[in-house]
Scaffold this active site. Structure first.
Site, PDB file in Angstrom:
ATOM      1  N   ASP A 102       0.858  -1.181   0.000  1.00 13.62           N
ATOM      2  CA  ASP A 102       0.000   0.000   0.000  1.00 13.62           C
ATOM      3  C   ASP A 102       0.905   1.245   0.000  1.00 13.62           C
ATOM      4  O   ASP A 102       1.344   1.678  -1.058  1.00 13.62           O
ATOM      5  CB  ASP A 102      -0.895  -0.119   1.246  1.00 13.62           C
ATOM      6  CG  ASP A 102      -1.955   0.942   1.339  1.00 13.62           C
ATOM      7  OD1 ASP A 102      -2.356   1.471   0.302  1.00 13.62           O
ATOM      8  OD2 ASP A 102      -2.394   1.240   2.459  1.00 13.62           O
ATOM      9  N   ARG A 164     -10.930 -12.324   7.053  1.00 15.97           N
ATOM     10  CA  ARG A 164      -9.776 -12.983   6.425  1.00 15.97           C
ATOM     11  C   ARG A 164     -10.169 -14.265   5.692  1.00 15.97           C
ATOM     12  O   ARG A 164      -9.514 -14.664   4.735  1.00 15.97           O
ATOM     13  CB  ARG A 164      -8.733 -13.367   7.489  1.00 15.97           C
ATOM     14  CG  ARG A 164      -8.006 -12.209   8.106  1.00 15.97           C
ATOM     15  CD  ARG A 164      -6.807 -12.732   8.893  1.00 15.97           C
ATOM     16  NE  ARG A 164      -6.293 -11.773   9.854  1.00 15.97           N
ATOM     17  CZ  ARG A 164      -5.446 -10.787   9.560  1.00 15.97           C
ATOM     18  NH1 ARG A 164      -5.027 -10.642   8.325  1.00 15.97           N
ATOM     19  NH2 ARG A 164      -5.025  -9.962  10.485  1.00 15.97           N
TER      20      ARG A 164
HETATM   21  P1  IMP Z   1       1.949  -0.576   3.701  1.00 14.37           P
HETATM   22  O1  IMP Z   1       3.013  -0.516   4.744  1.00 14.37           O
HETATM   23  O2  IMP Z   1       1.105   0.675   3.708  1.00 14.37           O
HETATM   24  O3  IMP Z   1       2.442  -0.925   2.334  1.00 14.37           O
HETATM   25  O4  IMP Z   1       0.922  -1.629   4.187  1.00 14.37           O
HETATM   26  C1  IMP Z   1       0.991  -2.979   4.011  1.00 14.37           C
HETATM   27  C2  IMP Z   1       0.029  -3.636   4.980  1.00 14.37           C
HETATM   28  O5  IMP Z   1      -1.144  -2.839   5.200  1.00 14.37           O
HETATM   29  C3  IMP Z   1      -0.476  -4.921   4.411  1.00 14.37           C
HETATM   30  O6  IMP Z   1       0.341  -6.003   4.760  1.00 14.37           O
HETATM   31  C4  IMP Z   1      -1.870  -5.032   5.025  1.00 14.37           C
HETATM   32  O7  IMP Z   1      -1.787  -5.665   6.283  1.00 14.37           O
HETATM   33  C5  IMP Z   1      -2.315  -3.611   5.231  1.00 14.37           C
HETATM   34  N1  IMP Z   1      -3.221  -3.137   4.165  1.00 14.37           N
HETATM   35  C6  IMP Z   1      -2.970  -2.195   3.232  1.00 14.37           C
HETATM   36  N2  IMP Z   1      -4.015  -2.008   2.404  1.00 14.37           N
HETATM   37  C7  IMP Z   1      -4.957  -2.876   2.832  1.00 14.37           C
HETATM   38  C8  IMP Z   1      -6.280  -3.193   2.348  1.00 14.37           C
HETATM   39  O8  IMP Z   1      -6.809  -2.644   1.364  1.00 14.37           O
HETATM   40  N3  IMP Z   1      -6.942  -4.161   3.050  1.00 14.37           N
HETATM   41  C9  IMP Z   1      -6.410  -4.796   4.126  1.00 14.37           C
HETATM   42  N4  IMP Z   1      -5.174  -4.539   4.582  1.00 14.37           N
HETATM   43  C10 IMP Z   1      -4.456  -3.597   3.947  1.00 14.37           C
END
Ligand code: IMP
Length: 174
Positions: A102, A164
């Site tokens: 994300d 989940r």
């Molecule tokens: P990042 O550090 O923002 O890249 O986030 C990664 C983590 O955020 C993932 O491993 C998920 O646990 C959570 N995450 C990000 N987007 C989503 C989503 O749309 N649904 C559920 N979990 C998400």
């Protein structure tokens, strides 16, 4: 909201088909080698278990848990290791398995942390990528699907630990 009313973004069938393709590509790239697959708990558990069953190379499995957002759908940017690996990754071919990228903050932290442990190689496969939300540049080696900026649940992904277990990937409206 009842789960059957939530919009389906990717069906279980679509996900299954793409995972077979990813497994073929990964098996080809690592032919003749054994890999250590590291699942990022808990979101990647279902993806990892489907992926490894389609790999045709020898595989070891370990897990790592990092802090998540809890009941918040926005990333705090602070990443902590909640559960570390059970083994050394030094001199191993390591593949990190993640559910979704994300902002990129989690994997940037994890990648650098694992790199310092001296693996022979370190690559990343993610089932999903939301490139629109990136705060730090991070490009996975293998990606299942690029998706738009919507919060998704199911196929391992949760909102506050719910959903989940759903077989399809669905959109959780705010
Ligand atoms: P990042 O550090 O923002 O890249 O986030 C990664 C983590 O955020 C993932 O491993 C998920 O646990 C959570 N995450 C990000 N987007 C989503 C989503 O749309 N649904 C559920 N979990 C998400």
């Amino acid at each position: 909201m009842a789960e059957e009313k939530m919009e389906v973004m990717l069906t279980a069938k679509q996900i299954e088909g793409r995972i077979k393709e990813l497994a073929e590509e990964i098996s080809e790239d690592y032919r003749g080698r054994k890999i250590l697959v590291i699942g990022v708990l808990k979101g990647a558990v279902i993806f990892l278990s489907d992926l490894v069953r389609h790999l045709t190379i020898p595989v070891e499995i370990d897990f790592i848990a990092v802090s998540s957002y809890g009941a918040d759908t926005n990333s705090s940017g602070v990443v902590r290791i909640l559960k570390d690996l059970e083994q050394s990754i030094t001199d191993k071919d390591v593949l990190i398995v993640e559910d979704i990228i994300d902002t990129g903050l989690t994997l940037t932290y994890l990648y650098e942390n694992l790199l310092r442990r001296g693996p022979k190689s370190l690559k990343v496969v993610t089932l999903l990528d939301k490139p629109d939300r990136r705060q730090v540049s991070f490009n996975p080696d293998y990606c299942g699907f690029k998706i738009p900026d919507r919060f998704v649940i199911g196929y391992g992904l949760d909102f506050d630990e719910d959903y989940r277990h759903l077989a399809d990937l669905r959109v959780l409206e705010p």
